[in-house]
Write a protein that holds these residues in place. Structure first.
Motif, short mmCIF file in Angstrom:
data_model
loop_
_atom_site.label_atom_id
_atom_site.label_comp_id
_atom_site.label_asym_id
_atom_site.label_seq_id
_atom_site.Cartn_x
_atom_site.Cartn_y
_atom_site.Cartn_z
N ALA A 15 -4.92 177.43 115.02
CA ALA A 15 -5.85 176.37 114.63
C ALA A 15 -5.19 175.55 113.52
CB ALA A 15 -7.16 176.98 114.17
N GLU A 16 -5.93 174.60 112.97
CA GLU A 16 -5.42 173.80 111.84
C GLU A 16 -5.18 174.68 110.62
OE1 GLU A 16 -5.10 170.17 111.54
OE2 GLU A 16 -4.93 170.58 113.70
N TRP A 17 -4.23 174.28 109.80
CA TRP A 17 -3.94 175.03 108.56
C TRP A 17 -5.05 174.81 107.54
CZ3 TRP A 17 0.19 178.23 107.47
CH2 TRP A 17 1.18 178.30 108.46
N GLU A 18 -5.38 175.88 106.83
CA GLU A 18 -6.27 175.80 105.67
C GLU A 18 -5.41 176.04 104.43
OE1 GLU A 18 -9.55 175.29 105.76
OE2 GLU A 18 -9.93 175.52 107.91
N THR A 19 -5.73 175.32 103.36
CA THR A 19 -4.93 175.50 102.14
C THR A 19 -5.78 176.03 100.98
OG1 THR A 19 -5.25 173.21 101.46
CG2 THR A 19 -3.30 173.69 102.79
N PHE A 20 -5.17 176.86 100.17
CA PHE A 20 -5.81 177.51 99.02
C PHE A 20 -4.79 177.58 97.90
CE2 PHE A 20 -7.75 179.13 102.85
CZ PHE A 20 -9.10 179.19 102.56
N GLU A 21 -5.27 177.90 96.69
CA GLU A 21 -4.32 178.29 95.66
C GLU A 21 -3.80 179.68 96.05
OE1 GLU A 21 -3.32 176.05 94.02
OE2 GLU A 21 -4.93 174.73 93.31
N PHE A 22 -2.58 179.97 95.66
CA PHE A 22 -1.97 181.23 96.11
C PHE A 22 -2.85 182.44 95.75
CE2 PHE A 22 0.86 184.89 95.68
CZ PHE A 22 1.43 184.90 96.94
N GLY A 23 -3.40 182.41 94.55
CA GLY A 23 -4.18 183.55 94.07
C GLY A 23 -5.47 183.80 94.85
N SER A 24 -5.86 182.88 95.72
CA SER A 24 -7.09 183.04 96.51
C SER A 24 -6.82 183.39 97.96
CB SER A 24 -7.90 181.73 96.49
OG SER A 24 -8.12 181.31 95.18
N LEU A 25 -5.56 183.46 98.35
CA LEU A 25 -5.24 183.61 99.77
C LEU A 25 -5.69 184.94 100.37
CD1 LEU A 25 -1.69 182.04 100.19
CD2 LEU A 25 -3.76 181.42 101.48
N ILE A 26 -5.46 186.02 99.63
CA ILE A 26 -5.79 187.33 100.20
C ILE A 26 -7.29 187.45 100.39
CG2 ILE A 26 -5.82 189.82 99.70
CD1 ILE A 26 -2.93 189.58 98.79
N GLN A 27 -8.05 186.93 99.42
CA GLN A 27 -9.51 186.93 99.57
C GLN A 27 -9.96 186.06 100.74
OE1 GLN A 27 -12.80 185.64 97.25
NE2 GLN A 27 -13.48 187.18 98.74
N ALA A 28 -9.27 184.93 100.93
CA ALA A 28 -9.60 184.06 102.07
C ALA A 28 -9.37 184.80 103.38
CB ALA A 28 -8.76 182.78 102.01
#
Ligand code: ARG
Length: 237
Positions: free
Chosen positions: A52-65
């Motif tokens: 699907a389309e990419w979602e972007t986050f700050e690095f520190g939030s990626l695992i939670q996402a």
């Protein structure tokens, strides 16, 4: 797209943390980089999955996402660490890197080892292994005051603060430090060898099919020369 043979197709939402050239960054409105291209190439080899389309986050939030199902896949130059491996599944390693310490290129401060950062204002991106080095190798043993450390949402903000003189050094993955050094008035002062390996991240509770399909896809793009082409394109080597 549809998988051949009548099987169902699983849609995978990938997530990343831009501002980390050449792995993932915004080029105008476009998200580009080695991780983006490698992910696309790997999924092209995987039957039964589509991106699907990419979602972007700050690095520190990626695992939670990832663990909260907002994304299904992390491609963010994420180092495979024991801590992270307790929470998420990693693919086989796809890239090796060390850390670097970058400073302004005006010659005002030229550290040659971590201990030289003692008493200096330093920065890193929140949640990264670079931040871990500052915490574990400098703050934990009293070489650096906690108040001398600034944790940034992303490395672009850290580099701006370095240029402005608000901090004197940044600990950052070497390929990214090199790229900033090519583009901004900063330079790599020294390398801090960590031998980190990057992996793609997936949920542990997913059946292992996705992880093994990703590993197979990764092997295919290594074998057929695609991986080498992408490293040449993004790292010039
Ligand atoms: N390799 C380092 C780590 O895993 C830094 C990764 C930062 N990635 C990013 N897309 N900002 O902690």
């Amino acid at each position: 797209g549809c998988s051949s043979g009548g099987g169902s197709t699983e849609t995978v939402t990938p997530g990343t943390a831009p501002g980390f050239q050449p792995f993932e960054f915004q080029d105008g409105s476009e998200l580009v980089g080695f991780d983006i291209d490698l992910t696309t190439a790997v999924f092209e080899e995987m039957d039964g999955y589509e991106l699907a389309e990419w979602e972007t986050f700050e690095f520190g939030s990626l695992i939670q996402a990832l663990t909260s199902d907002r994304i299904d896949f992390i491609a963010a130059a994420m180092t495979i660490t024991g801590d992270r491996d307790e929470t998420i599944d990693f693919s086989d390693p796809y890239y090796s890197a060390n850390q670097s310490v970058i400073v302004r290129s005006d010659g005002s401060f030229s550290p040659s080892e971590l201990g030289d950062l003692s008493g200096r204002p330093v920065g890193a991106q929140s949640g990264t292994t670079g931040e871990g080095i500052i915490q574990d190798e400098l703050i934990a043993n009293g070489e650096l005051e906690e108040s001398n450390y600034t944790s940034y949402d992303n490395y672009v903000l850290a580099v701006e603060d370095l240029e402005n003189g608000n901090i004197d050094a940044i600990v950052i993955d070497e390929p990214v430090g090199d790229t900033f050094a090519n583009q901004r008035p900063v330079e790599v002062a020294f390398i801090y060898e960590t031998g980190e390996q990057y992996g793609f991240g997936m949920r542990t509770d997913d059946d292992d099919d996705l992880t093994s399909a990703v590993n197979d896809g990764l092997q295919t793009v290594r074998d057929d020369g695609t991986y080498e082409d992408l490293t040449a394109e993004w790292f010039g080597s």
